[in-house]
Design an enzyme around this catalytic site. Sequence first.
Site, PDB file in Angstrom:
ATOM      1  N   GLY A  40       0.809  -1.220   0.000  1.00 20.24           N
ATOM      2  CA  GLY A  40       0.000   0.000   0.000  1.00 20.24           C
ATOM      3  C   GLY A  40       0.841   1.267   0.000  1.00 20.24           C
ATOM      4  N   CYS A  43       0.725   5.899   0.351  1.00 24.50           N
ATOM      5  CA  CYS A  43      -0.697   6.238   0.244  1.00 24.50           C
ATOM      6  C   CYS A  43      -1.546   5.566   1.323  1.00 24.50           C
ATOM      7  CB  CYS A  43      -1.175   5.842  -1.153  1.00 24.50           C
ATOM      8  SG  CYS A  43      -2.935   5.962  -1.372  1.00 24.50           S
ATOM      9  N   ALA A 118      14.552  -4.864  -1.835  1.00 28.47           N
ATOM     10  CA  ALA A 118      15.231  -5.260  -3.077  1.00 28.47           C
ATOM     11  C   ALA A 118      16.449  -4.382  -3.306  1.00 28.47           C
ATOM     12  CB  ALA A 118      14.268  -5.114  -4.249  1.00 28.47           C
ATOM     13  N   ILE A 186       0.319  19.017   2.448  1.00 33.32           N
ATOM     14  CA  ILE A 186       0.343  18.347   3.747  1.00 33.32           C
ATOM     15  C   ILE A 186       0.180  19.358   4.879  1.00 33.32           C
ATOM     16  CG2 ILE A 186       1.808  17.025   5.353  1.00 33.32           C
ATOM     17  CD1 ILE A 186       2.942  15.558   2.909  1.00 33.32           C
ATOM     18  N   GLU A 205       5.198  29.744   5.965  1.00 36.74           N
ATOM     19  CA  GLU A 205       5.349  29.419   4.534  1.00 36.74           C
ATOM     20  C   GLU A 205       6.350  30.385   3.898  1.00 36.74           C
ATOM     21  OE1 GLU A 205       4.301  27.238   1.970  1.00 36.74           O
ATOM     22  OE2 GLU A 205       5.418  28.607   0.695  1.00 36.74           O
ATOM     23  N   HIS A 441     -31.375  17.609  -9.586  1.00 35.76           N
ATOM     24  CA  HIS A 441     -31.718  18.658  -8.622  1.00 35.76           C
ATOM     25  C   HIS A 441     -32.276  18.008  -7.366  1.00 35.76           C
ATOM     26  CE1 HIS A 441     -33.104  22.492  -7.083  1.00 35.76           C
ATOM     27  NE2 HIS A 441     -34.260  21.905  -6.789  1.00 35.76           N
TER      28      HIS A 441
HETATM   29  P1  FAD Z   1       4.808   4.998  -2.575  1.00 35.96           P
HETATM   30  O1  FAD Z   1       3.406   5.006  -2.170  1.00 35.96           O
HETATM   31  O2  FAD Z   1       5.762   5.859  -1.845  1.00 35.96           O
HETATM   32  O3  FAD Z   1       5.278   3.480  -2.492  1.00 35.96           O
HETATM   33  C1  FAD Z   1       6.594   3.090  -2.735  1.00 35.96           C
HETATM   34  C2  FAD Z   1       6.826   1.782  -2.013  1.00 35.96           C
HETATM   35  O4  FAD Z   1       8.089   1.256  -2.424  1.00 35.96           O
HETATM   36  C3  FAD Z   1       6.921   1.925  -0.491  1.00 35.96           C
HETATM   37  O5  FAD Z   1       5.967   1.079   0.120  1.00 35.96           O
HETATM   38  C4  FAD Z   1       8.346   1.502  -0.145  1.00 35.96           C
HETATM   39  O6  FAD Z   1       8.434   0.791   1.077  1.00 35.96           O
HETATM   40  C5  FAD Z   1       8.685   0.598  -1.333  1.00 35.96           C
HETATM   41  N1  FAD Z   1      10.117   0.505  -1.598  1.00 35.96           N
HETATM   42  C6  FAD Z   1      10.994   1.522  -1.796  1.00 35.96           C
HETATM   43  N2  FAD Z   1      12.224   1.023  -2.043  1.00 35.96           N
HETATM   44  C7  FAD Z   1      12.110  -0.330  -2.000  1.00 35.96           C
HETATM   45  C8  FAD Z   1      13.043  -1.392  -2.174  1.00 35.96           C
HETATM   46  N3  FAD Z   1      14.329  -1.175  -2.458  1.00 35.96           N
HETATM   47  N4  FAD Z   1      12.599  -2.657  -2.065  1.00 35.96           N
HETATM   48  C9  FAD Z   1      11.287  -2.908  -1.797  1.00 35.96           C
HETATM   49  N5  FAD Z   1      10.368  -1.944  -1.623  1.00 35.96           N
HETATM   50  C10 FAD Z   1      10.778  -0.669  -1.727  1.00 35.96           C
HETATM   51  N6  FAD Z   1      -1.911  11.592  -3.047  1.00 35.96           N
HETATM   52  C11 FAD Z   1      -3.169  11.709  -3.529  1.00 35.96           C
HETATM   53  O7  FAD Z   1      -3.395  11.458  -4.716  1.00 35.96           O
HETATM   54  N7  FAD Z   1      -4.205  12.089  -2.713  1.00 35.96           N
HETATM   55  C12 FAD Z   1      -4.026  12.370  -1.411  1.00 35.96           C
HETATM   56  O8  FAD Z   1      -4.981  12.706  -0.707  1.00 35.96           O
HETATM   57  C13 FAD Z   1      -2.715  12.255  -0.871  1.00 35.96           C
HETATM   58  N8  FAD Z   1      -2.491  12.515   0.433  1.00 35.96           N
HETATM   59  C14 FAD Z   1      -1.230  12.358   0.935  1.00 35.96           C
HETATM   60  C15 FAD Z   1      -1.016  12.638   2.273  1.00 35.96           C
HETATM   61  C16 FAD Z   1       0.246  12.517   2.820  1.00 35.96           C
HETATM   62  C17 FAD Z   1       0.466  12.801   4.286  1.00 35.96           C
HETATM   63  C18 FAD Z   1       1.330  12.080   1.997  1.00 35.96           C
HETATM   64  C19 FAD Z   1       2.704  11.907   2.563  1.00 35.96           C
HETATM   65  C20 FAD Z   1       1.131  11.799   0.654  1.00 35.96           C
HETATM   66  C21 FAD Z   1      -0.146  11.940   0.099  1.00 35.96           C
HETATM   67  N9  FAD Z   1      -0.400  11.705  -1.239  1.00 35.96           N
HETATM   68  C22 FAD Z   1      -1.664  11.851  -1.741  1.00 35.96           C
HETATM   69  C23 FAD Z   1       0.669  11.288  -2.160  1.00 35.96           C
HETATM   70  C24 FAD Z   1       0.626   9.754  -2.407  1.00 35.96           C
HETATM   71  O9  FAD Z   1       0.726   9.085  -1.174  1.00 35.96           O
HETATM   72  C25 FAD Z   1       1.766   9.362  -3.328  1.00 35.96           C
HETATM   73  O10 FAD Z   1       1.688  10.109  -4.528  1.00 35.96           O
HETATM   74  C26 FAD Z   1       1.672   7.882  -3.683  1.00 35.96           C
HETATM   75  O11 FAD Z   1       1.727   7.062  -2.541  1.00 35.96           O
HETATM   76  C27 FAD Z   1       2.822   7.496  -4.625  1.00 35.96           C
HETATM   77  O12 FAD Z   1       2.737   6.152  -4.941  1.00 35.96           O
HETATM   78  P2  FAD Z   1       4.031   5.334  -5.386  1.00 35.96           P
HETATM   79  O13 FAD Z   1       3.542   3.945  -5.646  1.00 35.96           O
HETATM   80  O14 FAD Z   1       4.759   6.032  -6.440  1.00 35.96           O
HETATM   81  O15 FAD Z   1       5.007   5.345  -4.115  1.00 35.96           O
HETATM   82  P1  NAD Z   2       4.077  20.748  -1.283  1.00 34.85           P
HETATM   83  O1  NAD Z   2       5.017  20.844  -2.412  1.00 34.85           O
HETATM   84  O2  NAD Z   2       2.628  20.588  -1.545  1.00 34.85           O
HETATM   85  O3  NAD Z   2       4.217  22.033  -0.353  1.00 34.85           O
HETATM   86  C1  NAD Z   2       5.421  22.412   0.213  1.00 34.85           C
HETATM   87  C2  NAD Z   2       5.279  23.835   0.693  1.00 34.85           C
HETATM   88  O4  NAD Z   2       6.401  24.148   1.493  1.00 34.85           O
HETATM   89  C3  NAD Z   2       5.232  24.851  -0.451  1.00 34.85           C
HETATM   90  O5  NAD Z   2       4.188  25.752  -0.237  1.00 34.85           O
HETATM   91  C4  NAD Z   2       6.605  25.518  -0.357  1.00 34.85           C
HETATM   92  O6  NAD Z   2       6.587  26.860  -0.814  1.00 34.85           O
HETATM   93  C5  NAD Z   2       6.867  25.427   1.122  1.00 34.85           C
HETATM   94  N1  NAD Z   2       8.289  25.478   1.504  1.00 34.85           N
HETATM   95  C6  NAD Z   2       9.350  24.910   0.886  1.00 34.85           C
HETATM   96  N2  NAD Z   2      10.491  25.143   1.577  1.00 34.85           N
HETATM   97  C7  NAD Z   2      10.138  25.880   2.663  1.00 34.85           C
HETATM   98  C8  NAD Z   2      10.855  26.414   3.766  1.00 34.85           C
HETATM   99  N3  NAD Z   2      12.163  26.240   3.893  1.00 34.85           N
HETATM  100  N4  NAD Z   2      10.155  27.121   4.700  1.00 34.85           N
HETATM  101  C9  NAD Z   2       8.813  27.288   4.596  1.00 34.85           C
HETATM  102  N5  NAD Z   2       8.098  26.793   3.566  1.00 34.85           N
HETATM  103  C10 NAD Z   2       8.741  26.088   2.625  1.00 34.85           C
HETATM  104  O7  NAD Z   2       4.653  19.542  -0.376  1.00 34.85           O
HETATM  105  P2  NAD Z   2       4.005  18.724   0.812  1.00 34.85           P
HETATM  106  O8  NAD Z   2       2.876  19.459   1.421  1.00 34.85           O
HETATM  107  O9  NAD Z   2       5.135  18.296   1.665  1.00 34.85           O
HETATM  108  O10 NAD Z   2       3.436  17.459   0.071  1.00 34.85           O
HETATM  109  C11 NAD Z   2       4.327  16.584  -0.663  1.00 34.85           C
HETATM  110  C12 NAD Z   2       3.617  15.954  -1.823  1.00 34.85           C
HETATM  111  O11 NAD Z   2       2.664  15.005  -1.339  1.00 34.85           O
HETATM  112  C13 NAD Z   2       2.817  16.952  -2.645  1.00 34.85           C
HETATM  113  O12 NAD Z   2       3.582  17.421  -3.717  1.00 34.85           O
HETATM  114  C14 NAD Z   2       1.654  16.160  -3.134  1.00 34.85           C
HETATM  115  O13 NAD Z   2       1.944  15.690  -4.424  1.00 34.85           O
HETATM  116  C15 NAD Z   2       1.528  14.996  -2.177  1.00 34.85           C
HETATM  117  N6  NAD Z   2       0.288  15.177  -1.368  1.00 34.85           N
HETATM  118  C16 NAD Z   2      -0.904  15.238  -2.016  1.00 34.85           C
HETATM  119  C17 NAD Z   2      -2.059  15.422  -1.299  1.00 34.85           C
HETATM  120  C18 NAD Z   2      -3.362  15.464  -2.028  1.00 34.85           C
HETATM  121  O14 NAD Z   2      -3.398  15.084  -3.187  1.00 34.85           O
HETATM  122  N7  NAD Z   2      -4.447  15.916  -1.404  1.00 34.85           N
HETATM  123  C19 NAD Z   2      -2.020  15.552   0.081  1.00 34.85           C
HETATM  124  C20 NAD Z   2      -0.788  15.501   0.715  1.00 34.85           C
HETATM  125  C21 NAD Z   2       0.367  15.302  -0.031  1.00 34.85           C
END
Ligand code: FAD
Ligand code: NAD
Length: 462
Positions: A40, A43, A118, A186, A205, A441
């Site tokens: 998972g 995400c 891996a 975030i 910010e 509606h």
């Molecule tokens: P990941 O989900 O990061 O998965 C990569 C996996 O690879 C991990 O499980 C890791 O353990 C594994 N891995 C890495 N290296 C190795 C290795 N060498 N061997 C075996 N396994 C390995 N996106 C949205 O679209 N909507 C949201 O609401 C949203 N909310 C978010 C909230 C937060 C707090 C955060 C941090 C992120 C959020 N995101 C959201 C972003 C979203 O989680 C990522 O874009 C998404 O998980 C990326 O998927 P991925 O498969 O590329 O990588």
């Molecule tokens: P982000 O890129 O969304 O925001 C980072 C923020 O930090 C920006 O506004 C930037 O200007 C600011 N910043 C950078 N350096 C700074 C500093 N030194 N001091 C103060 N502010 C600074 O990154 P994030 O919130 O960490 O999220 C990471 C990624 O996770 C996002 O790019 C997004 O793709 C993914 N995410 C997506 C969702 C969603 O889809 N709802 C939710 C959470 C995370």
Amino acid sequence: MTELRCKVLIVGGGPGGYVAAIRAGELGLDTILVEADRLGGTCLNVGCIPSKALIHAADAVHALTEPHALNALGVSIAPPALDYARTIAWKDAIVTRLTTGVGALLKKAHVRSLRGRATLLDGKSALVHADTGEQRIHCEHLVIATGSEPMELAALPFGGDILSSTHALALTDVPRSLAVVGAGYIGMELGMAFAKLGAKVTIVEALPKILPLYDDELTQPVARSLADLGVETMLGARALGFADGALKVANAEGAGTTVAADKVLVAVGRRARRSRYGLETLDLAMAGPFLRIDERCATSMRNVWAIGDVTGEPMLAHRAMAQGEMVAEIIAGERRAFDHLAIPAICFTDPEIVAVGLSPDAAKAAHGEILIGLFPFRANGRAMTKQADEGFVRVVARADNHVVLGIHAVGAGVSELSAAFSLALEMGARLEDIAGTIHAHPTESEAFHEAALKALGKPLHI
Ligand code: FAD
Ligand code: NAD
């Protein structure tokens, strides 16, 4: 050491990797998925799902601790009590249910799933330190889906009271005060949630606005809501360090100040996971800090593919999943290419923001004259009945042929409108297509209909 062979080896079991594996398995490709941690990925374990669970819990608490909206309905209540340990246990149960479900889906698709880290040896083999011992895997196609990790600031290294999003989602108590560095996805989603849970939140910010990814018209309602929640926002400010419960900040004028905080959440972006698993031995072409891919997610090495966050922005789960699905189909012999046109971006703030396609400025720059139709929720009956009349839907289209270029909304619950927006863009809709579609509606989706009518100069309800 055991030797294993397969057609497709997928490294990383996040939304990119596990979706690629399911589809590859469904297509009859002999597939192995290797995940170092829990299936998972970010995400399901520490990202989208746990953060949305926390946001939902925070909304529930907020409705009871700030009961103006309930009072307006004639409902009065006693002050609630929050058992945060139970909130976290509830969130964790959702995560476990979903991650276990991924395991079952992989099994159903006949994917061999290995838990272990891996190390890539070359483009056709990897060494896995699995629970069951060391295994060398040989493959015809390698899919790199290793995701991303939170970025640290040199002045604020993670540890102790300085939290990444992963730490923040695992807190066992709501901090009394929380400083959030970064007003991106975030920082804003979790900052607002912790404010609703009772923390005194201050957001620092670096840029002069919150949520720099979205235009001002979309972020203004969120800025108002931050102020209503009592969240202090320091824009154009830099965090310099943290000691003894005080975050040192240089404000927009460069003057030094401090923010009292029990905890500091650093949310300044995520970076591709590129080290400690032998990626450098493949010497793949890079696009800045990310793996370079073409429109088929092919890297610079034949039969080595990369998907999801490791390939860069937008770092969104649904993009990773769409890429994973596509790569599996390409390996199975289908002709596919990735189209970036309609990847919805949603910020789960209060109110929520949705954007699909081009912003008005980008549309103007790319296509010249444009039409914009904006319909406010304050003129929408359903929004009024849900006490959610803040915000609007906005449609941007070419002036010459009315082809829709971008659709945006801000408002409570608008994330669920994103499917209609993406579909319209994906199908190449013109304003007339949306205007000619009967919208039920009373629903908030009528605001989408009305925005298209307004762009055509024939609104009905405003
Ligand atoms: P990941 O989900 O990061 O998965 C990569 C996996 O690879 C991990 O499980 C890791 O353990 C594994 N891995 C890495 N290296 C190795 C290795 N060498 N061997 C075996 N396994 C390995 N996106 C949205 O679209 N909507 C949201 O609401 C949203 N909310 C978010 C909230 C937060 C707090 C955060 C941090 C992120 C959020 N995101 C959201 C972003 C979203 O989680 C990522 O874009 C998404 O998980 C990326 O998927 P991925 O498969 O590329 O990588
Ligand atoms: P982000 O890129 O969304 O925001 C980072 C923020 O930090 C920006 O506004 C930037 O200007 C600011 N910043 C950078 N350096 C700074 C500093 N030194 N001091 C103060 N502010 C600074 O990154 P994030 O919130 O960490 O999220 C990471 C990624 O996770 C996002 O790019 C997004 O793709 C993914 N995410 C997506 C969702 C969603 O889809 N709802 C939710 C959470 C995370």
